[in-house]
Design a protein around this motif. Structure first.
Motif, PDB file in Angstrom:
ATOM      1  N   THR A 233       0.815  -1.213   0.000  1.00 38.67           N
ATOM      2  CA  THR A 233       0.000   0.000   0.000  1.00 38.67           C
ATOM      3  C   THR A 233       0.849   1.263   0.000  1.00 38.67           C
ATOM      4  O   THR A 233       0.510   2.264  -0.640  1.00 38.67           O
ATOM      5  N   ASN A 234       1.964   1.216   0.703  1.00 42.25           N
ATOM      6  CA  ASN A 234       2.820   2.398   0.840  1.00 42.25           C
ATOM      7  C   ASN A 234       3.925   2.471  -0.205  1.00 42.25           C
ATOM      8  O   ASN A 234       4.680   3.438  -0.230  1.00 42.25           O
ATOM      9  N   ASP A 235       4.024   1.473  -1.057  1.00 37.57           N
ATOM     10  CA  ASP A 235       5.044   1.449  -2.101  1.00 37.57           C
ATOM     11  C   ASP A 235       4.546   2.242  -3.304  1.00 37.57           C
ATOM     12  O   ASP A 235       3.600   1.835  -3.976  1.00 37.57           O
ATOM     13  N   GLU A 236       5.171   3.358  -3.576  1.00 37.64           N
ATOM     14  CA  GLU A 236       4.740   4.226  -4.668  1.00 37.64           C
ATOM     15  C   GLU A 236       5.401   3.878  -5.995  1.00 37.64           C
ATOM     16  O   GLU A 236       5.238   4.600  -6.977  1.00 37.64           O
ATOM     17  N   SER A 237       6.129   2.771  -6.029  1.00 36.32           N
ATOM     18  CA  SER A 237       6.749   2.343  -7.275  1.00 36.32           C
ATOM     19  C   SER A 237       5.711   1.654  -8.164  1.00 36.32           C
ATOM     20  O   SER A 237       4.556   1.471  -7.779  1.00 36.32           O
ATOM     21  N   ASP A 238       6.155   1.226  -9.350  1.00 34.82           N
ATOM     22  CA  ASP A 238       5.266   0.533 -10.283  1.00 34.82           C
ATOM     23  C   ASP A 238       5.192  -0.966 -10.022  1.00 34.82           C
ATOM     24  O   ASP A 238       4.558  -1.693 -10.798  1.00 34.82           O
ATOM     25  N   ARG A 239       5.824  -1.442  -8.967  1.00 36.37           N
ATOM     26  CA  ARG A 239       5.792  -2.875  -8.673  1.00 36.37           C
ATOM     27  C   ARG A 239       4.352  -3.336  -8.518  1.00 36.37           C
ATOM     28  O   ARG A 239       3.540  -2.693  -7.856  1.00 36.37           O
ATOM     29  N   LEU A 240       4.023  -4.485  -9.122  1.00 33.20           N
ATOM     30  CA  LEU A 240       2.646  -4.974  -9.114  1.00 33.20           C
ATOM     31  C   LEU A 240       2.427  -6.091  -8.108  1.00 33.20           C
ATOM     32  O   LEU A 240       1.449  -6.078  -7.362  1.00 33.20           O
ATOM     33  N   ARG A 241       3.326  -7.089  -8.062  1.00 37.61           N
ATOM     34  CA  ARG A 241       3.078  -8.290  -7.260  1.00 37.61           C
ATOM     35  C   ARG A 241       4.015  -8.399  -6.059  1.00 37.61           C
ATOM     36  O   ARG A 241       5.203  -8.088  -6.156  1.00 37.61           O
ATOM     37  N   TYR A 242       3.453  -8.906  -4.941  1.00 42.76           N
ATOM     38  CA  TYR A 242       4.196  -9.079  -3.695  1.00 42.76           C
ATOM     39  C   TYR A 242       3.877 -10.466  -3.135  1.00 42.76           C
ATOM     40  O   TYR A 242       2.732 -10.730  -2.762  1.00 42.76           O
ATOM     41  N   VAL A 243       4.864 -11.336  -3.105  1.00 37.18           N
ATOM     42  CA  VAL A 243       4.671 -12.653  -2.497  1.00 37.18           C
ATOM     43  C   VAL A 243       4.774 -12.483  -0.984  1.00 37.18           C
ATOM     44  O   VAL A 243       5.766 -11.958  -0.468  1.00 37.18           O
ATOM     45  N   ALA A 244       3.752 -12.925  -0.266  1.00 39.13           N
ATOM     46  CA  ALA A 244       3.641 -12.583   1.151  1.00 39.13           C
ATOM     47  C   ALA A 244       4.191 -13.628   2.103  1.00 39.13           C
ATOM     48  O   ALA A 244       4.469 -13.312   3.266  1.00 39.13           O
ATOM     49  N   THR A 245       4.331 -14.884   1.680  1.00 40.72           N
ATOM     50  CA  THR A 245       4.810 -15.925   2.582  1.00 40.72           C
ATOM     51  C   THR A 245       5.820 -16.813   1.864  1.00 40.72           C
ATOM     52  O   THR A 245       5.735 -17.011   0.654  1.00 40.72           O
ATOM     53  N   ASN A 246       6.758 -17.346   2.620  1.00 39.73           N
ATOM     54  CA  ASN A 246       7.835 -18.129   2.027  1.00 39.73           C
ATOM     55  C   ASN A 246       7.391 -19.509   1.551  1.00 39.73           C
ATOM     56  O   ASN A 246       8.047 -20.125   0.717  1.00 39.73           O
ATOM     57  N   ASP A 247       6.285 -20.011   2.094  1.00 43.27           N
ATOM     58  CA  ASP A 247       5.887 -21.384   1.786  1.00 43.27           C
ATOM     59  C   ASP A 247       5.569 -21.606   0.311  1.00 43.27           C
ATOM     60  O   ASP A 247       5.667 -22.732  -0.191  1.00 43.27           O
ATOM     61  N   ILE A 248       5.201 -20.557  -0.398  1.00 43.31           N
ATOM     62  CA  ILE A 248       4.862 -20.725  -1.811  1.00 43.31           C
ATOM     63  C   ILE A 248       5.990 -20.308  -2.746  1.00 43.31           C
ATOM     64  O   ILE A 248       5.868 -20.460  -3.961  1.00 43.31           O
ATOM     65  N   LEU A 249       7.097 -19.798  -2.199  1.00 45.72           N
ATOM     66  CA  LEU A 249       8.175 -19.287  -3.053  1.00 45.72           C
ATOM     67  C   LEU A 249       8.708 -20.321  -4.043  1.00 45.72           C
ATOM     68  O   LEU A 249       8.930 -19.984  -5.218  1.00 45.72           O
ATOM     69  N   PRO A 250       8.939 -21.580  -3.642  1.00 48.48           N
ATOM     70  CA  PRO A 250       9.458 -22.540  -4.621  1.00 48.48           C
ATOM     71  C   PRO A 250       8.548 -22.711  -5.841  1.00 48.48           C
ATOM     72  O   PRO A 250       9.029 -22.784  -6.979  1.00 48.48           O
ATOM     73  N   LEU A 251       7.243 -22.776  -5.605  1.00 47.54           N
ATOM     74  CA  LEU A 251       6.322 -22.953  -6.729  1.00 47.54           C
ATOM     75  C   LEU A 251       6.167 -21.669  -7.538  1.00 47.54           C
ATOM     76  O   LEU A 251       6.003 -21.716  -8.761  1.00 47.54           O
TER      77      LEU A 251
END
Length: 277
Positions: A233-251
């Protein structure tokens, strides 16, 4: 001047944790839910994403209370568990009414205010299930894939108006309450067609294993997801996606950083059921 955020589905889970975090960080919080209940440090009002009139009323109440809305967090949603063929049509439609059309309803109602101020941030809470497919949640997958596509396209439309769109991707099925309902729902559905019994049993064991492994992941909490929502919410850059938890990072990495053949080979090795009959 304090900023104001409107959060849907704030009665529990990610929504409640997010409301509490924003309030603690000095924001005005409009915490919305279908059945209002007390939430300290927040202005609570009723909102049902399937009923546009309640959305209009909630936004109007929030504007009357705080004068403006700076961000909207579309968190309200739910997930179906079970094989597609055995899921009633009304449940299929409800899955999309809440997870896709409900988000669209909220966005449509808040955009006139954001356009007027030439500012604003829309944060749509997706899931790992919006990145990769898993057995037994085809309809939830479909709704979150749709949400991701909508959010990405919307970001292009609104960027020129100073309105940012963000997607937050928490751990998928293991962090959305599916586990507590899966056995009951799957059993009820499979009672009509026995051909899926072996597949449902194998998939249920898979999700039990996923839930067990998630217990060791200290990032897979509602509070952690709330932190990432706040960051987005506070990121004013153009970044679109944020992975929130590590458990899904491999997939997520397999889906986004490997070839289609490598990705599908990995997924079938881990989630493909043995052929029966």
């Amino acid at each position: 001047m304090k900023k104001t955020v409107l959060i849907t589905g704030a009665s529990s889970g990610f929504g409640k944790a997010t409301a509490e975090l924003f309030a603690a960080r000095g924001w005005n919080v409009i915490a919305t839910m279908r059945t209002p209940q007390d939430l300290p440090s927040a202005f609570v009002t009723r909102l049902d994403v399937q009923k546009p009139e309640t959305i209009r009323t909630a936004i109007a109440a929030g504007l009357a209370k705080f004068g403006r809305i700076d961000a909207v967090v579309n968190n309200a949603g739910y997930g179906l568990f079970g094989v597609f063929e055995l899921t009633p049509d009304e449940k299929v439609r409800e899955q999309f009414e809440v997870n896709v059309f409900g988000v669209m309803n909220v966005v449509r109602e808040v955009l006139p205010h954001f356009r007027e101020t030439r500012a604003g941030c829309i944060v749509n809470v997706s899931s790992g299930a919006g990145v990769f497919g898993l057995p037994m949640i085809s309809l939830y997958n479909a709704s979150k894939f749709a949400l991701e596509g909508f959010s990405e396209s919307l970001s292009y439309e609104l960027g020129a108006l100073g309105i940012r769109v963000k997607i937050v991707e928490p751990g998928g099925v293991t962090s959305t309450g599916f586990g507590e309902r899966s056995a009951k729902e799957a059993a009820a559905l499979s009672s009509k067609v026995r051909d899926y019994d072996a597949f449902i049993s194998e998939s249920s064991q898979l999700f039990a294993s996923m839930r067990a492994s998630r217990g060791a992941d200290t990032s897979a909490t509602a509070e952690r997801v709330a932190e990432v929502i706040f960051e987005a919410t506070n990121d004013e850059s153009d970044r679109l996606r944020y992975v929130a938890t590590n458990d899904i990072l491999p997939l997520v990495k397999a889906r986004r950083q490997t070839s289609e053949n490598e990705y599908m080979a990995l997924m079938r090795a881990n989630f493909g059921a043995r052929r029966s009959g």
